[in-house]
Write a protein that holds these residues in place. Structure first.
Motif, PDB file in Angstrom:
ATOM      1  N   LEU A 140      30.318  -7.725  14.103  1.00 16.38           N
ATOM      2  CA  LEU A 140      30.607  -8.939  13.597  1.00 16.38           C
ATOM      3  C   LEU A 140      31.604  -9.568  13.447  1.00 16.38           C
ATOM      4  N   SER A 141      32.994  -8.692  14.156  1.00 15.87           N
ATOM      5  CA  SER A 141      33.785  -9.327  14.463  1.00 15.87           C
ATOM      6  C   SER A 141      33.162 -10.111  15.213  1.00 15.87           C
ATOM      7  N   ARG A 179      31.889 -13.514  14.639  1.00 15.67           N
ATOM      8  CA  ARG A 179      32.169 -14.602  13.772  1.00 15.67           C
ATOM      9  C   ARG A 179      33.420 -15.561  14.356  1.00 15.67           C
ATOM     10  N   ARG A 180      34.028 -14.558  15.483  1.00 14.86           N
ATOM     11  CA  ARG A 180      34.715 -15.089  16.049  1.00 14.86           C
ATOM     12  C   ARG A 180      33.999 -16.481  16.736  1.00 14.86           C
ATOM     13  N   LEU A 193      31.237 -17.860  16.054  1.00 20.31           N
ATOM     14  CA  LEU A 193      30.863 -18.507  15.355  1.00 20.31           C
ATOM     15  C   LEU A 193      31.965 -19.980  15.175  1.00 20.31           C
ATOM     16  N   ALA A 194      33.349 -19.250  14.942  1.00 19.79           N
ATOM     17  CA  ALA A 194      33.915 -19.881  14.354  1.00 19.79           C
ATOM     18  C   ALA A 194      34.373 -21.041  15.680  1.00 19.79           C
ATOM     19  N   HIS A 205      34.227 -24.610  15.741  1.00 26.15           N
ATOM     20  CA  HIS A 205      35.623 -25.521  15.654  1.00 26.15           C
ATOM     21  C   HIS A 205      35.391 -26.798  17.394  1.00 26.15           C
ATOM     22  N   SER A 245      42.190  -6.045  15.294  1.00 30.38           N
ATOM     23  CA  SER A 245      42.390  -7.581  15.201  1.00 30.38           C
ATOM     24  C   SER A 245      42.018  -7.974  13.292  1.00 30.38           C
ATOM     25  N   GLU A 250      40.568 -10.266  12.386  1.00 26.90           N
ATOM     26  CA  GLU A 250      38.762 -10.537  11.664  1.00 26.90           C
ATOM     27  C   GLU A 250      38.523  -9.422  11.165  1.00 26.90           C
ATOM     28  N   GLU A 251      38.682  -8.501  11.824  1.00 26.25           N
ATOM     29  CA  GLU A 251      38.291  -6.992  11.062  1.00 26.25           C
ATOM     30  C   GLU A 251      38.868  -6.817  10.688  1.00 26.25           C
ATOM     31  N   LEU A 303      37.006  -8.178   7.625  1.00 24.38           N
ATOM     32  CA  LEU A 303      35.339  -8.012   7.641  1.00 24.38           C
ATOM     33  C   LEU A 303      35.590  -5.887   6.839  1.00 24.38           C
ATOM     34  N   GLU A 310      39.090 -20.452   6.627  1.00 23.66           N
ATOM     35  CA  GLU A 310      38.424 -20.648   7.092  1.00 23.66           C
ATOM     36  C   GLU A 310      37.516 -19.852   7.193  1.00 23.66           C
ATOM     37  N   PHE A 311      37.920 -18.439   7.064  1.00 24.60           N
ATOM     38  CA  PHE A 311      36.744 -16.855   7.605  1.00 24.60           C
ATOM     39  C   PHE A 311      36.179 -17.001   6.087  1.00 24.60           C
ATOM     40  N   THR A 361      33.694 -19.844   5.463  1.00 27.36           N
ATOM     41  CA  THR A 361      32.118 -19.670   6.688  1.00 27.36           C
ATOM     42  C   THR A 361      31.868 -18.302   6.042  1.00 27.36           C
TER      43      THR A 361
END
Lengths: 176, 381
Positions: free
Chosen positions: A154-155, A158-159, A161-162, A166, B3, B5-6, B9, B39-40, B43
């Motif tokens: 997922l991480s 999502r990265r 997708l971002a 952009h 990270s 994002e991790e 999440l 932004e996260f 989204t």
């Protein structure tokens, strides 16, 4: 007064995705987030009817949402992380600093295109997570993988997708 | 260190531990990461919306394209997009519709009656696509704006709406802009409507309209649009259930107002003590949608929605029998309140009796089980 109500209503609608994102980011429960969202609207309407001058509707609404979330957190004594005001402040600051989100429509379209570009297994994980509301553990169980592996996937998704959004919006990777 | 994002999440999952929270807050000291947080979350919200309503896997890409273009064109009406983009896309959309025209010929006008005006003749091609998008907007509006009600604007919307409704009911072609307007008006009507029960009724009515619309589609188009229509129906019904739940929750109060036979409160509100123990869940029946809510003090509210008249029956269980306290019949703007089944005029009595017949079958068991094990609560839920 009606004109003023119309103005704040339009402003509220224009920023509703952003406001909902702020609330959902801090309150994962969808029904509760919806209640807070509606409560913000009711307070905005009441304040307008009472003649309060609300110049910055976006910030005003987020401020009200912030107080309501804090109130909820304080009541939720069982939750793992109780009333972390510092995180709330940082999230509030993050949304205050983010450019006024007039680009939500463009962002949504870009995101849709980017979703179409993703491989099917990545879309499946996203669907399970954001459409069905499953946790990483539940997704892992369904797909025969561990929760940690799903979180990593997922991480990455999502990265990517971002980055894609952009690129499509012509933003640099660092600064949207 | 994990990270960013991790950590986000994990936070989203509700699984972030204290160490993780500290890491997250450390990241958020930098403006760049704060921007990424906003932004996260935005989204995530858009993903919920997109994946919840856009079934990418079942729609051919041409339909997706058309839908995206419709959205662009529709947005111009609201003025939140650049006009030139909208105009170009509208031109593309019209081109697509002209191309699809022969394929769709006869769908909107199955009886073969004359189509009176060229503008109306174009209506069928874009109807399902337009309607879907607007219904989605409608569901959003409903959830977010149902409490807004400047009364001075209601009459105008109602008058407009009456014209469109009449045309739809008579199976007359409706100009493409007007069919969009029909749903927009519904959205506006709902936005301006104070009574949540009437909003729910309108939503179920729209759901039935969508169902009819699906049945009328020619098979190739049905295959393409059915999943979207079904998704729209589900969304409308979910919204309706949520609104109904909130309405019923408002009935609950700690203050007990005993009702005697022949007595009713005005406006129709039976005061209930306790909490909701079952429902409301909208179930489709031959006579529209049926929704039953049971409360911990033995009170119930049963509604038949989506068709005329709307019927609401409120009452209380006494041993194994439901005792009716109030019956409300809603015929358009006209509302009639009765205090017993016998008082209801002959032409509508059967509807009430059908609801009462459904009531024990669907809810007795839950109710009896509940009363065995739980005492009524005195406080608000």
């Amino acid at each position: 007064m009606t004109t003023e109500l119309e103005r704040v209503t339009l402003e509220f609608l224009r920023n509703r995705h952003e406001l909902m994102a702020f609330i959902r980011g801090l309150v994962p429960d969808a029904a509760l987030a919806e209640d807070i969202f509606q409560e913000v609207w009711l307070r905005l309407e009441k304040a307008t009817q009472e003649g309060q001058d609300i110049a910055e509707v976006r910030n005003w609404c987020r401020g009200v949402a912030r107080r309501l979330i804090l109130h909820h957190w304080r009541q939720q004594r069982r939750s793992k992380l109780v009333a972390d005001e510092e995180l709330l402040d940082l999230a509030d600051q993050a949304f205050r600093e983010s450019p006024m989100d007039e680009l939500t429509g463009e962002r949504e379209e870009a995101l849709q295109r980017c979703l179409e570009e993703l491989p099917e297994h990545a879309r499946q994980i996203l669907r399970l997570k954001y459409q069905d509301g499953k946790t990483a553990a539940e997704i892992g169980q369904q797909l025969g993988r561990t929760a940690a592996a799903i979180l990593m996937a997922l991480s990455r998704i999502r990265r990517s997708l971002a980055d894609c959004v952009h690129r499509r919006l012509g933003w640099s990777q660092e600064t949207p | 260190m994990r990270s960013f994002e991790e950590l986000l999440l994990l936070w989203e999952e509700g699984e972030l531990d204290e160490a993780g929270l500290a890491e997250l807050k450390a990241y958020l000291q930098e403006p760049g990461h704060r921007q990424r947080l906003a932004e996260f979350w935005i989204t995530s919200e858009l993903l919920r919306e997109l994946l919840g309503t856009h079934k990418a896997e079942v729609l051919p890409s041409s339909a997706q394209q058309l839908e995206t273009e419709r959205k662009r064109g529709f947005a111009v009406i609201y003025g939140n997009r650049k006009t030139w983009v909208g105009m170009v896309v509208m031109a593309l959309l019209i081109g697509t519709l002209v191309y699809l025209g022969p394929f769709l010929k006869g769908w909107w006008n199955p009886g073969g009656a004359d189509v009176p005006a060229p503008q109306q003749a174009q209506a069928p091609a874009s109807f399902p696509v337009d309607k879907l998008g607007i219904v989605e907007d409608l569901a959003d509006w409903t959830t977010h704006l149902c409490d807004l009600a400047p009364p001075e604007r209601l009459e105008t919307y109602r008058a407009q709406e009456a014209v469109y409704r009449q045309r739809v009911e008579q199976d007359l072609p409706v100009p493409v802009r007007n069919i969009g307007q029909l749903f927009l008006d519904n959205a506006q009507w709902i936005a301006l409507q104070e009574d949540r029960e009437r909003v729910v009724d309108r939503l179920t009515e729209l759901t039935l309209q969508l169902e009819r619309c699906t049945q009328e589609l020619p098979p190739p188009l049905r295959e393409v649009t059915s999943p979207r229509l079904q998704a729209a129906q589900t969304k409308l019904l979910n919204t309706a259930s949520l609104l109904l739940y909130r309405t019923d929750r408002q009935l609950v109060t700690a203050k007990v107002v005993p009702l005697k036979p022949g007595q009713h409160l005005s406006p129709i509100r039976v005061t209930v003590r306790g909490t909701i123990v079952a429902g409301p869940k909208l179930e489709k029946t031959a006579e529209g949608y049926l929704a039953i809510t049971l409360f911990s003090d033995g009170s119930f509210v049963a509604r038949r929605l989506g068709t005329t008249p709307t019927v609401t029956v409120m009452g209380q269980w006494d041993s194994s029998q439901p005792i009716v306290r109030q019956i409300r019949l809603q015929l358009g703007e006209d509302e009639k309140v009765y205090v017993s089944t016998e008082a209801v005029p002959d032409e509508h009595r059967q509807l009430v009796e059908k609801i009462l017949t459904s009531l024990p079958q669907r809810s007795m068991r839950i109710h009896v089980d509940f009363r065995k094990s739980t005492q009524p609560s005195n406080s608000k839920p």
